[in-house]
Design an enzyme around this catalytic site. Structure first.
Site, PDB file in Angstrom:
ATOM      1  N   LEU A 281     -16.101  29.250  25.855  1.00 27.41           N
ATOM      2  CA  LEU A 281     -15.114  29.774  26.799  1.00 27.41           C
ATOM      3  C   LEU A 281     -14.020  28.736  26.978  1.00 27.41           C
ATOM      4  O   LEU A 281     -14.267  27.529  26.879  1.00 27.41           O
ATOM      5  CB  LEU A 281     -15.763  30.062  28.157  1.00 27.41           C
ATOM      6  CG  LEU A 281     -16.767  31.210  28.258  1.00 27.41           C
ATOM      7  CD1 LEU A 281     -17.318  31.293  29.667  1.00 27.41           C
ATOM      8  CD2 LEU A 281     -16.140  32.531  27.849  1.00 27.41           C
ATOM      9  N   ASP A 282     -12.808  29.201  27.276  1.00 20.65           N
ATOM     10  CA  ASP A 282     -11.717  28.283  27.584  1.00 20.65           C
ATOM     11  C   ASP A 282     -12.037  27.503  28.853  1.00 20.65           C
ATOM     12  O   ASP A 282     -12.856  27.929  29.676  1.00 20.65           O
ATOM     13  CB  ASP A 282     -10.405  29.045  27.779  1.00 20.65           C
ATOM     14  CG  ASP A 282      -9.947  29.730  26.499  1.00 20.65           C
ATOM     15  OD1 ASP A 282     -10.360  29.292  25.410  1.00 20.65           O
ATOM     16  OD2 ASP A 282      -9.185  30.717  26.597  1.00 20.65           O
ATOM     17  N   VAL A 283     -11.354  26.397  29.042  1.00 18.02           N
ATOM     18  CA  VAL A 283     -11.644  25.518  30.177  1.00 18.02           C
ATOM     19  C   VAL A 283     -11.411  26.229  31.512  1.00 18.02           C
ATOM     20  O   VAL A 283     -12.099  25.953  32.509  1.00 18.02           O
ATOM     21  CB  VAL A 283     -10.797  24.227  30.076  1.00 18.02           C
ATOM     22  CG1 VAL A 283      -9.308  24.535  30.268  1.00 18.02           C
ATOM     23  CG2 VAL A 283     -11.268  23.172  31.063  1.00 18.02           C
TER      24      VAL A 283
ATOM     25  N   THR B  65     -11.773  29.540  31.978  1.00 21.17           N
ATOM     26  CA  THR B  65     -12.551  30.775  32.020  1.00 21.17           C
ATOM     27  C   THR B  65     -13.941  30.486  32.576  1.00 21.17           C
ATOM     28  O   THR B  65     -14.541  29.458  32.259  1.00 21.17           O
ATOM     29  CB  THR B  65     -12.679  31.388  30.613  1.00 21.17           C
ATOM     30  OG1 THR B  65     -11.369  31.667  30.115  1.00 21.17           O
ATOM     31  CG2 THR B  65     -13.484  32.677  30.641  1.00 21.17           C
TER      32      THR B  65
ATOM     33  N   HIS C 114      -8.107  32.039  22.239  1.00 24.16           N
ATOM     34  CA  HIS C 114      -7.435  32.629  23.407  1.00 24.16           C
ATOM     35  C   HIS C 114      -7.233  34.136  23.233  1.00 24.16           C
ATOM     36  O   HIS C 114      -6.198  34.697  23.651  1.00 24.16           O
ATOM     37  CB  HIS C 114      -6.082  31.961  23.647  1.00 24.16           C
ATOM     38  CG  HIS C 114      -6.160  30.527  24.090  1.00 24.16           C
ATOM     39  ND1 HIS C 114      -7.148  30.047  24.923  1.00 24.16           N
ATOM     40  CD2 HIS C 114      -5.370  29.465  23.793  1.00 24.16           C
ATOM     41  CE1 HIS C 114      -6.953  28.755  25.130  1.00 24.16           C
ATOM     42  NE2 HIS C 114      -5.891  28.371  24.454  1.00 24.16           N
TER      43      HIS C 114
END
Length: 235
Positions: free
Chosen positions: A100-102, A104, A189
């Site tokens: 997951l993105d930072v 999210t 993303h």
């Protein structure tokens, strides 16, 4: 298994520190002090270091409710690793299956089983990933159809796989709009870029489910638990 190897695999001791602990007489096997690092352990022998019983760390399958501000990586970076939230031994063995993105939040699965994580993340498996999406603007009327047909994202040579969108009720006084999205890929993303292609902006993103594994509602952000046998077998 050699005793020094057993010590290094069941504690935070390196192999050299394990040998020093043995030489200091800190290790007992079935009640006897053993100083020989090459001592061969048999099955079901009782090994204790400083009086504490030891056991080998088995293969682990964990669920984490990731908060914002943590990277899904095991390497040092700009932000701390999500693995650092786990109070377990031998954290360096673990890796994150499905990042997951930072910024999210939500479900992250962590293991040391490479084959299991490959099955989870392989594009051929087309594993459903469920997200709660908070958007800056109302959705376009044809958003469902466009997502289901696949979107051509910037700097990509093929469209996204079909995605399923569910609009959620939004009170009139709310500033933002929420929806649920199910995708089967994990491009860079991807969800943010998909909604950008629809003329919208993702304000917040939360992963709720991967395949049949649902984020445990009892886990607060930053908390984790072991997966059940059924959850492990579902991948």
């Amino acid at each position: 298994m050699r005793l020094d190897r057993f010590l290094s695999e069941s504690t935070e001791l390196t192999r050299s520190l394990a040998k020093k602990a043995l030489h200091r007489g800190e290790v007992e096997v079935d009640g006897d002090v053993i100083k020989n690092a090459a001592f061969k352990l048999g099955e079901e022998q009782d090994v204790r270091w400083m009086g504490a019983p030891l056991a080998l760390v088995g293969v682990r399958y964990l669920m984490l409710n990731k908060p914002t501000g943590y990277e899904c990586t095991t390497r040092p970076g700009r932000y701390p690793s999500a693995v650092e939230l786990l109070d377990v031994t031998k954290r360096e063995r673990l890796h994150i299956a499905g990042r997951l993105d930072v910024d999210t939040t939500g479900l992250v699965l962590i293991t040391e089983d490479g084959q299991w994580s490959h099955r989870l993340t392989s594009p051929k498996r087309r594993c459903d990933k469920h997200y709660l999406v908070t958007l800056a603007q109302p959705l376009m009327e044809d958003a469902e159809d466009r997502l289901a047909a696949g979107l051509m994202l910037e700097k990509e040579d093929k469209p996204t796989l079909p995605a399923r969108l569910e609009r959620l009720p939004t009170p009139d006084e709310d500033e933002f709009v929420q929806a649920r999205l199910v995708i089967q890929e994990g491009r860079y993303h991807q969800i943010k870029r998909m909604f950008a292609a629809l003329g919208n902006e993702v304000v917040a993103l939360h992963r709720e489910r991967i395949g049949d594994i649902v984020l445990d509602s009892a886990l607060a952000p930053g908390e984790w638990r072991e997966l059940t046998e059924a959850e492990i077998a579902s991948i």
